[in-house]
Design a protein around this motif. Structure first.
Motif, short mmCIF file in Angstrom:
data_model
loop_
_atom_site.label_atom_id
_atom_site.label_comp_id
_atom_site.label_asym_id
_atom_site.label_seq_id
_atom_site.Cartn_x
_atom_site.Cartn_y
_atom_site.Cartn_z
N PRO A 134 0.60 -1.28 -0.15
CA PRO A 134 0.08 0.03 -0.10
C PRO A 134 0.70 1.42 -0.05
O PRO A 134 0.35 2.21 -0.60
N MET A 135 1.91 1.35 0.73
CA MET A 135 3.00 2.34 0.74
C MET A 135 3.40 2.82 -0.83
O MET A 135 3.47 3.71 -1.02
N ILE A 136 4.02 1.58 -1.20
CA ILE A 136 4.54 1.94 -2.49
C ILE A 136 3.59 2.14 -3.57
O ILE A 136 3.67 3.04 -4.51
N VAL A 137 2.25 1.82 -3.30
CA VAL A 137 1.22 2.16 -4.46
C VAL A 137 0.83 3.80 -4.20
O VAL A 137 0.77 4.46 -5.12
N GLN A 138 0.99 4.12 -2.79
CA GLN A 138 0.40 5.42 -2.50
C GLN A 138 1.52 6.62 -2.96
O GLN A 138 1.15 7.74 -3.23
N LEU A 139 2.72 6.33 -2.79
CA LEU A 139 3.89 7.20 -3.24
C LEU A 139 3.61 7.85 -4.59
O LEU A 139 3.64 9.14 -4.64
N PRO A 140 3.45 6.92 -5.50
CA PRO A 140 3.15 7.80 -6.99
C PRO A 140 2.15 8.63 -6.89
O PRO A 140 2.19 9.65 -7.71
N ILE A 141 1.00 8.13 -6.19
CA ILE A 141 -0.33 9.19 -6.35
C ILE A 141 0.09 10.33 -5.57
O ILE A 141 -0.47 11.12 -6.09
N ILE A 142 0.74 10.30 -4.52
CA ILE A 142 0.92 11.72 -3.79
C ILE A 142 2.04 12.52 -4.78
O ILE A 142 1.60 13.76 -5.12
N PHE A 143 2.76 11.89 -5.51
CA PHE A 143 3.68 12.55 -6.60
C PHE A 143 2.85 13.21 -7.70
O PHE A 143 2.85 14.45 -8.00
N ALA A 144 1.90 12.44 -8.18
CA ALA A 144 0.85 12.63 -9.28
C ALA A 144 -0.04 13.81 -8.87
O ALA A 144 -0.35 14.70 -9.50
N LEU A 145 -0.56 13.61 -7.65
CA LEU A 145 -1.35 14.74 -7.10
C LEU A 145 -0.89 16.11 -7.04
O LEU A 145 -1.39 17.01 -7.38
N TYR A 146 0.46 16.03 -6.17
CA TYR A 146 1.11 17.13 -6.38
C TYR A 146 1.35 17.88 -7.49
O TYR A 146 0.95 19.09 -7.76
N GLN A 147 1.91 17.18 -8.52
CA GLN A 147 2.03 17.76 -9.92
C GLN A 147 0.91 18.25 -10.52
O GLN A 147 0.80 19.03 -11.25
N ALA A 148 -0.44 17.39 -10.36
CA ALA A 148 -1.71 17.71 -10.90
C ALA A 148 -2.27 19.20 -10.34
O ALA A 148 -2.63 20.03 -11.07
N ILE A 149 -1.98 19.31 -9.18
CA ILE A 149 -2.44 20.78 -8.61
C ILE A 149 -1.27 21.87 -9.02
O ILE A 149 -1.78 22.80 -9.42
N TRP A 150 -0.02 21.51 -8.64
CA TRP A 150 0.80 22.38 -9.27
C TRP A 150 1.04 22.99 -10.35
O TRP A 150 1.38 24.12 -10.77
N ARG A 151 0.65 22.06 -11.45
CA ARG A 151 0.87 22.43 -12.67
C ARG A 151 -0.27 22.54 -13.61
O ARG A 151 -0.46 22.68 -14.84
N THR A 152 -1.72 22.61 -12.85
CA THR A 152 -3.10 22.96 -13.40
C THR A 152 -3.17 24.45 -12.98
O THR A 152 -3.59 24.55 -11.66
N PRO A 153 -3.26 25.52 -13.66
CA PRO A 153 -3.48 26.78 -13.06
C PRO A 153 -4.76 26.90 -12.38
O PRO A 153 -5.16 27.43 -11.31
N ALA A 154 -5.90 26.13 -12.87
CA ALA A 154 -7.16 26.36 -12.09
C ALA A 154 -7.12 25.64 -10.61
O ALA A 154 -7.70 26.31 -9.71
N LEU A 155 -6.33 24.74 -10.56
CA LEU A 155 -6.30 24.04 -9.17
C LEU A 155 -5.28 24.83 -8.27
O LEU A 155 -5.24 24.86 -6.86
N LYS A 156 -4.02 25.29 -8.96
CA LYS A 156 -3.00 26.00 -8.23
C LYS A 156 -3.71 27.30 -7.63
O LYS A 156 -3.19 27.60 -6.28
N THR A 157 -4.92 27.85 -8.30
CA THR A 157 -5.11 29.16 -7.57
C THR A 157 -6.38 28.95 -7.09
O THR A 157 -7.02 29.91 -6.79
N GLY A 158 -6.93 27.60 -7.03
CA GLY A 158 -8.32 27.45 -6.51
C GLY A 158 -8.33 27.62 -5.04
O GLY A 158 -7.21 27.67 -4.26
#
Length: 278
Positions: A134-158
């Motif tokens: 579960p820890m191995i699976v969740q780590l890429p999810i955390i990375f991808a979530l960070y990237q999705a928020i940081w690199r999507t203007p609507a989410l970053k400024t939401g």
């Protein structure tokens, strides 16, 4: 194994800030390419935005719903982990007996101990590294979530409640909640074990501290993910790994074992007494 898991979790949490700072800042769009950007991060972004539309584009609620969906998807892994940990707990007496039998620290004895432990794990159906899945699976999810928020203007400024999702929580409420839920989750897991050692207690206290200081340095959207996922973990533990229920089951099992042993001893005495009469 439990010590390794807790230490690995702590190291991953500490390294998260450093890994995320090295990620690309290029905006994620429909033109993004590659498996990571075009397939994973972009679709994370789309999923959060799509979930948010039903709530007047409230991206905080979108992240909460997304987190719950992710936790439901990996729930079978968590149940598998719990069952594996339960099996490991059940063979602790045999493991201690082996460690006592092969207590010498010379190479040959240690190799024999490892071979016997491996055999015992196999017979009990315990997979040594299953608790890390579960820890191995969740780590890429955390990375991808960070990237999705940081690199999507609507989410970053939401915005969500008092939060600007792309910035840190100015009042430290989410880091505190993330730490508290991490503590309760670890504490419940520790309580479900038949024995508690100093290392487990130390990590139960240390992990929330690590999560707290890590959450201080990441966008509040990621802290929100941690709060929800650890709150989910607390509820999940109470349902499928309830420490009080497991303690009761162990006590019942021990009581049944003692009653069986007394019945056997009583039958042996009766047999001996009958034999003397004849």
């Amino acid at each position: 194994m439990k010590k390794f898991k807790k230490i690995a979790t702590a190291l991953m949490a500490v390294s998260l800030v450093f890994v995320l700072t090295a990620c690309s800042n290029a905006p994620i769009t429909s033109h993004s390419t590659g498996i990571w950007d075009g397939l994973i991060v972009y679709n994370f972004s789309r999923a959060i935005i799509w979930l948010s539309k039903a709530f007047d584009n409230n991206y905080g609620i979108g992240i909460i719903l997304f987190t719950i969906i992710v936790r439901i998807i990996i729930l079978p892994l968590m149940i598998y982990q719990t069952k594996s940990m339960k099996k490991t707990t059940e063979i602790q007496p045999q493991l201690k007996a082996l460690q006592k039998k092969y207590s010498s620290r010379d190479t040959d004895t240690m190799m024999k101990l490892q071979a016997e432990q491996k055999k015992l794990y196999k017979e009990a159906g315990v997979h040594t590294f299953s608790s890390l899945l579960p820890m191995i699976v969740q780590l890429p999810i955390i990375f991808a979530l960070y990237q999705a928020i940081w690199r999507t203007p609507a989410l970053k400024t939401g915005h969500f409640l008092w939060l600007e999702l792309g910035s840190r929580d100015p009042y430290f409420i989410l880091p505190v909640l993330a730490a508290l839920f991490t503590f309760f989750s670890s504490w419940l897991s520790m309580k479900s074990q038949p024995e508690t050692n100093g290392m487990a207690m130390m990590m139960t206290i240390f992990m929330p501290i690590v999560i707290f200081f890590t959450a201080l340095n990441v966008p509040s959207a990621l802290s929100l993910y941690w709060v929800v996922t650890n709150a989910f973990q607390v509820v999940q533990t109470l349902i499928i790994q309830n420490p009080w229920k497991m303690k009761h089951e162990r006590e019942e099992k021990l009581r049944a074992k003692k009653e069986h042993e007394r019945a056997v001893e009583k039958a042996i005495r009766r047999a001996k007494k009958s034999h003397r009469k004849h």
